[in-house]
Design an enzyme around this catalytic site. Structure first.
Site, PDB file in Angstrom:
ATOM      1  N   SER A 241       0.425  -1.472  -0.092  1.00 55.79           N
ATOM      2  CA  SER A 241       0.251   0.230  -0.488  1.00 55.79           C
ATOM      3  C   SER A 241       1.177   1.166  -0.079  1.00 55.79           C
ATOM      4  O   SER A 241       1.257   1.527   0.783  1.00 55.79           O
ATOM      5  CB  SER A 241      -0.989  -0.171   1.029  1.00 55.79           C
TER       6      SER A 241
ATOM      7  N   ASP B 267      -4.640   3.392  -1.435  1.00 56.27           N
ATOM      8  CA  ASP B 267      -5.784   3.432  -0.697  1.00 56.27           C
ATOM      9  C   ASP B 267      -6.714   5.498  -1.389  1.00 56.27           C
ATOM     10  O   ASP B 267      -5.858   5.954  -0.753  1.00 56.27           O
ATOM     11  CB  ASP B 267      -5.000   4.130   0.953  1.00 56.27           C
TER      12      ASP B 267
ATOM     13  N   MET C 110      -9.173   7.789   0.368  1.00 54.36           N
ATOM     14  CA  MET C 110      -9.828   8.291   0.981  1.00 54.36           C
ATOM     15  C   MET C 110     -10.703   9.744   1.125  1.00 54.36           C
ATOM     16  O   MET C 110     -10.264  10.652   0.566  1.00 54.36           O
ATOM     17  CB  MET C 110      -9.501   8.619   2.783  1.00 54.36           C
TER      18      MET C 110
ATOM     19  N   HIS D 287      -8.543   1.094  -3.529  1.00 57.38           N
ATOM     20  CA  HIS D 287      -9.080   0.421  -2.431  1.00 57.38           C
ATOM     21  C   HIS D 287      -9.940   2.442  -1.614  1.00 57.38           C
ATOM     22  O   HIS D 287      -9.274   3.110  -1.388  1.00 57.38           O
ATOM     23  CB  HIS D 287      -8.455   0.327  -1.355  1.00 57.38           C
TER      24      HIS D 287
HETATM   25  C1  DX5 Z   1      -6.353   1.401   6.138  1.00 56.29           C
HETATM   26  C2  DX5 Z   1      -5.597   1.440   4.038  1.00 56.29           C
HETATM   27  C3  DX5 Z   1      -4.740   0.606   4.714  1.00 56.29           C
HETATM   28  C4  DX5 Z   1      -3.243   0.655   4.947  1.00 56.29           C
HETATM   29  C5  DX5 Z   1      -2.721  -0.203   5.715  1.00 56.29           C
HETATM   30  O1  DX5 Z   1      -7.523   2.156   6.049  1.00 56.29           O
HETATM   31  O2  DX5 Z   1      -7.092   0.880   3.949  1.00 56.29           O
HETATM   32  O3  DX5 Z   1      -4.606   0.115   2.866  1.00 56.29           O
HETATM   33  O4  DX5 Z   1      -2.858   1.620   4.116  1.00 56.29           O
HETATM   34  O5  DX5 Z   1      -1.646   0.532   6.385  1.00 56.29           O
HETATM   35  P1  DX5 Z   1      -1.195  -0.682   7.351  1.00 56.29           P
HETATM   36  O6  DX5 Z   1      -0.691  -2.022   6.598  1.00 56.29           O
HETATM   37  O7  DX5 Z   1       0.362  -0.228   8.137  1.00 56.29           O
HETATM   38  O8  DX5 Z   1      -2.220  -0.804   8.842  1.00 56.29           O
HETATM   39 ZN    ZN Z   2      -6.575  -0.090   1.539  1.00 56.96          ZN
END
Ligand code: DX5
Ligand code: ZN
Length: 227
Positions: free
Chosen positions: A8, A34, A36, A65
C-alpha cells in the site's frame, strides 16, 4: 490461488510515488492505492488525477481501495481510467449490484470491502458479482494501526463462504498486516495481502515484500482451507 502481495502506497512518500512504485515492481503483484475522502473515513489522501498519473508511471496493476462516500458516483471512473481492481465499501454503496456490474463492465475486477464490525454473511449472495472480498483488519483511515485479531473468525467464515460459492473470489486482508500477523491471516483463509507500513517503513521495501510473501506461502501450505 497463489498468494498475491499488494503493497500500500499509503505509507510511501507521496511526493515520489513513481519511485515508490518502482521500489516494489518486480516483487509485488499489485500496487494498493488508498483513496480516502475525509467523509467515509476521517482522512484525506488522493483521488482520480493521481491514479491517472500513477498509471502512466508504473507497470504494476493498480488495486484501488475506495474509502469514500457515494462510490456509486465515483468508482466507475477508476475502472475506466485503467485500475485493475476497484474495491468499494459495502457500508457506502447504495446499489451494490449495479455498482459492481458497472465496475466490471468498465474493464476492472470488482472488489467489495467490509469494515471490522460489518458481518460477512449478508454479502454471501454478492459473491458471483465480485472478484475480491476485502476484510478490513483495522478501522479504515490510517496506516500503521495494530491488527485486529477479532476479525480472524470472520475471515474463517468468509473463506468457507468463498469455498462453498466455488468461484474464484480473492480474499484480501488490509490493515496491520506484517511479519507478526500475516501467517494468522493466511491460515484463516486470506490469499491477498495488503501491507503498507510493513513494506514502506522497511529499509528495503522489495525484500520486505518477498519475505512477507514467503511467510504467507508457508502458512497457506499448512492451512486446512487450501487443501
Ligand atoms: C487503511 C488502508 C490500508 C493501509 C494499511 O485504511 O486501507 O491499506 O495502507 O496500512 P498498514 O499496512 O500500515 O496497516
Ligand atoms: Zn487499503
Amino acid at each position: 490461488m497463489a498468494v498475491q502481495m499488494a503493497p500500500s502506497i499509503l505509507s510511501a512518500d507521496f511526493a515520489r510515488l513513481a519511485d515508490e512504485a518502482g521500489a516494489v515492481s518486480g516483487v509485488a503483484d499489485w500496487l494498493h492505492v488508498d483513496v480516502m475522502d475525509n467523509h467515509f473515513v476521517p482522512n484525506l489522501t488522493i483521488g482520480l488525477p493521481v491514479v491517472e498519473s500513477l498509471l502512466k508511471h508504473t507497470s504494476l496493476p493498480l488495486d484501488c481501495h475506495l474509502m469514500i462516500s457515494d462510490p456509486d458516483r465515483w468508482a466507475p471512473a477508476y475502472a475506466e481510467a485503467g485500475a485493475r481492481n476497484v474495491t468499494v465499501h459495502a457500508e457506502a454503496a447504495r446499489q451494490p449490484v449495479r455498482l459492481l456490474r458497472m465496475i466490471r463492465s468498465a474493464g476492472a475486477r470488482a472488489g467489495l470491502a467490509i469494515n471490522p464490525a460489518t458481518p460477512v454473511e449478508p454479502y454471501a449472495d454478492l459473491l458471483p458479482e465480485i472478484d475480491m472480498l476485502l476484510l478490513m483488519t483495522v478501522e479504515p483511515g490510517f496506516g500503521g494501526q495494530p491488527f485486529l485479531d477479532m476479525v480472524l473468525p470472520k475471515l474463517h467464515r468468509a473463506r468457507e463462504l468463498v469455498t462453498r460459492h466455488g468461484g474464484s473470489v480473492w480474499l484480501q486482508v488490509d490493515g496491520g498486516v506484517s511479519a507478526e500477523t500475516i501467517e494468522r491471516c493466511a491460515e484463516a483463509g486470506a490469499d491477498v495481502f495488503v501491507a503498507g507500513s510493513a513494506v514502506y517503513n522497511a529499509d528495503d521495501p522489495a525484500s520486505a515484500v518477498q519475505s512477507l510473501r514467503a511467510q504467507a506461502g508457508r502458512a497457506t501450505a499448512r492451512a486446512s482451507w487450501a487443501h
